[in-house]
Design an enzyme around this catalytic site. Structure first.
Site, mmCIF file in Angstrom:
data_model
loop_
_atom_site.group_PDB
_atom_site.id
_atom_site.type_symbol
_atom_site.label_atom_id
_atom_site.label_comp_id
_atom_site.label_asym_id
_atom_site.label_seq_id
_atom_site.Cartn_x
_atom_site.Cartn_y
_atom_site.Cartn_z
ATOM 1 N N HIS A 277 60.363 47.398 31.209
ATOM 2 C CA HIS A 277 60.744 48.168 30.175
ATOM 3 C C HIS A 277 60.056 48.722 30.067
ATOM 4 C CE1 HIS A 277 64.602 50.820 28.845
ATOM 5 N NE2 HIS A 277 63.811 49.952 27.743
ATOM 6 N N GLU A 278 60.024 47.520 29.021
ATOM 7 C CA GLU A 278 58.845 47.891 27.421
ATOM 8 C C GLU A 278 57.844 48.891 27.786
ATOM 9 O OE1 GLU A 278 60.046 47.416 24.147
ATOM 10 O OE2 GLU A 278 62.472 46.880 25.078
ATOM 11 N N HIS A 281 58.319 52.229 29.094
ATOM 12 C CA HIS A 281 58.762 53.064 27.549
ATOM 13 C C HIS A 281 56.706 53.945 27.268
ATOM 14 C CE1 HIS A 281 62.311 53.265 26.262
ATOM 15 N NE2 HIS A 281 62.706 51.641 26.149
ATOM 16 N N GLU A 355 65.507 55.150 28.135
ATOM 17 C CA GLU A 355 65.913 54.089 28.304
ATOM 18 C C GLU A 355 66.023 53.710 29.993
ATOM 19 O OE1 GLU A 355 65.731 51.430 26.676
ATOM 20 O OE2 GLU A 355 65.349 53.128 24.988
ATOM 21 N N ASP A 359 63.687 52.104 32.610
ATOM 22 C CA ASP A 359 64.356 50.791 33.664
ATOM 23 C C ASP A 359 64.425 51.514 34.915
ATOM 24 O OD1 ASP A 359 66.575 50.278 31.907
ATOM 25 O OD2 ASP A 359 68.409 51.055 32.164
HETATM 26 ZN ZN LIG Z 1 64.429 50.654 25.666
#
Ligand SMILES: [Zn+2]
Length: 412
Positions: A277-278, A281, A355, A359
């Site tokens: 997930h990071e 980003h 976000e 995901d």
């Molecule tokens: Zn996040």
């Protein structure tokens, strides 16, 4: 009081009222859903954890309502109450006309606002966090952090403020374009040094050790075509048992930081999903997009500041009789939040979009199921409410509600 003063007072009253209204809604919504775990989570989260999250959320929100009112009163005391004029008089007595006097005013305002915030920071840490078992800080550590924070803040901000005051004094009407460019460049510089110079002043960072986890993580990084030197563990447990993970720095200084508390809460496959997930980003350029957006917004702010600085009514309207470049900077900081308040939901909306995208990225490059189980554990262990008021959440929340995130991941 002039027209601008009345406009400002109206905006401050409106922003305060909206904040109280939203917090009140949130409180009653969370209370109304306290008795039962939402169906989607019934098998993973027990009633005691759900009720702890509700009580924790209500304690924080109730205190935030008091804080909102106190903050509005503080703004009034600094402006119409003559607080800023008083600090101006002190700085005039202590320093000759020039950049130093301006810096003194800014430093005094910074020190005083920190002291005013102190009681509520103490209450949050040693009353609310303590009561729910999250606080791990001690009064000694708390005050060491406070002093370090003040020193680091002064070391970072005063040179920039000095440069901006100098630009205002030396350059003509377009000083604000240069000041904006300098501020953006300085912001990039600070982000570059933050992981290696600033963060280690407050926490210990060590490379992630667990061999199973390391092997997993390295495979994931390879799959995502990602080169990162720093995959770090941070001793977040020194201050709090809340767990988290974040991405910091860029270029050669970029690193991913896991709180030791998070590593203790999650299994290796779940850590991998959170890491994916990071990485999302980063790969989806969220960090770059945010920086570009905030630079564009600050361009508007600097233009506005350049405009207001030359208008007497701006100073007069906020209870200040002694205009100066430093006073304009300080006044702008106090006066803008009630107006920019309405931008908050837009920022939150963009953040929630990112976000969801991160995901999705995690679902493609790791396992959606592991991310769901990690999220549920994090919600449970951090006592985050599963039932926020929808309007409150839309206005403030940088992350989508758990139910929405998990529903999308389950579809993926
Ligand atoms: Zn996040």
């Amino acid at each position: 009081m002039n027209t601008f003063g009345i406009v400002f007072l109206t905006a401050l009253a409106a922003a305060t009222a909206i904040r109280l209204f939203l917090a009140g809604r949130h409180l009653s919504h969370v209370r109304a859903h306290r008795a039962r775990v939402p169906g989607e989570f019934a098998s993973e989260i027990d009633l005691a954890s759900h009720q702890k999250a509700a009580d924790y959320t209500c304690a924080k929100t109730g205190f935030a309502m008091i804080d909102v009112v106190v903050r509005a009163l503080v703004v009034l005391a600094f402006t119409f109450g003559g607080g800023l004029q008083w600090l101006h008089d002190i700085s005039t007595a202590w320093a000759a006309e020039g950049i130093l006097r301006g810096l003194l005013l800014i430093a005094l305002v910074g020190l005083l606002t920190t002291l005013i915030d102190l009681p509520s920071d103490l209450y949050r840490t040693f009353a609310i966090e303590q009561r729910f078992g999250f606080n791990k800080s001690t009064p000694g550590l708390f005050f060491a952090d406070l002093c370090k924070g003040l020193l680091v803040g002064a070391a970072l901000l005063l040179p920039l403020a000095a440069l901006i005051i100098w630009l205002i004094r030396e350059l003509g009407a377009y000083w604000w374009v240069y000041a904006w460019a300098v501020t953006v460049a300085y912001g990039i510089f600070v982000q570059f040094i933050a992981p290696t110079v600033i963060a280690p002043l407050f926490n210990k960072f060590s490379p992630m050790e667990d061999p199973e986890l390391k092997a997993r993580v390295e495979r994931l990084l390879e799959r995502c075509g990602f080169k990162v030197k720093g995959l770090m563990k941070m001793d977040g447990s020194r201050r709090s048992s809340h767990g988290n993970a974040y991405f910091t720095g860029f270029g050669k200084s970029k690193r991913i930081v896991f709180f030791d508390t998070l590593l203790a809460q999650l299994d290796p496959p779940e850590v991998e999903a959170v890491l994916a997930h990071e990485l999302g980003h980063f790969k989806l350029r969220h960090i770059l997009k945010r920086m570009a957006l905030s630079s564009a917004v600050s361009f508007g702010f600097f233009w506005l500041l350049g405009f207001l600085m030359t208008r007497e009514w701006f100073f007069e309207g906020l209870g200040v009789a002694s205009p100066s470049p430093a006073m304009a900077l300080v006044l702008f900081m106090f006066a803008s939040p009630p107006f920019t308040f309405l931008l908050q939901p837009l920022g939150a909306m963009l953040s929630r979009k990112h976000e969801f995208e991160a995901d999705q990225y995690a679902a493609q490059h790791a396992s959606a199921r592991d991310l769901v189980s990690a999220l549920i554990k994090l919600y449970r262990d951090n006592a985050s409410t599963l039932t926020p008021d929808p309007l409150y959440s839309a206005f403030y929340d940088s992350h989508p509600p758990a139910i929405a995130r998990i529903a999308r991941l389950q579809k993926a």
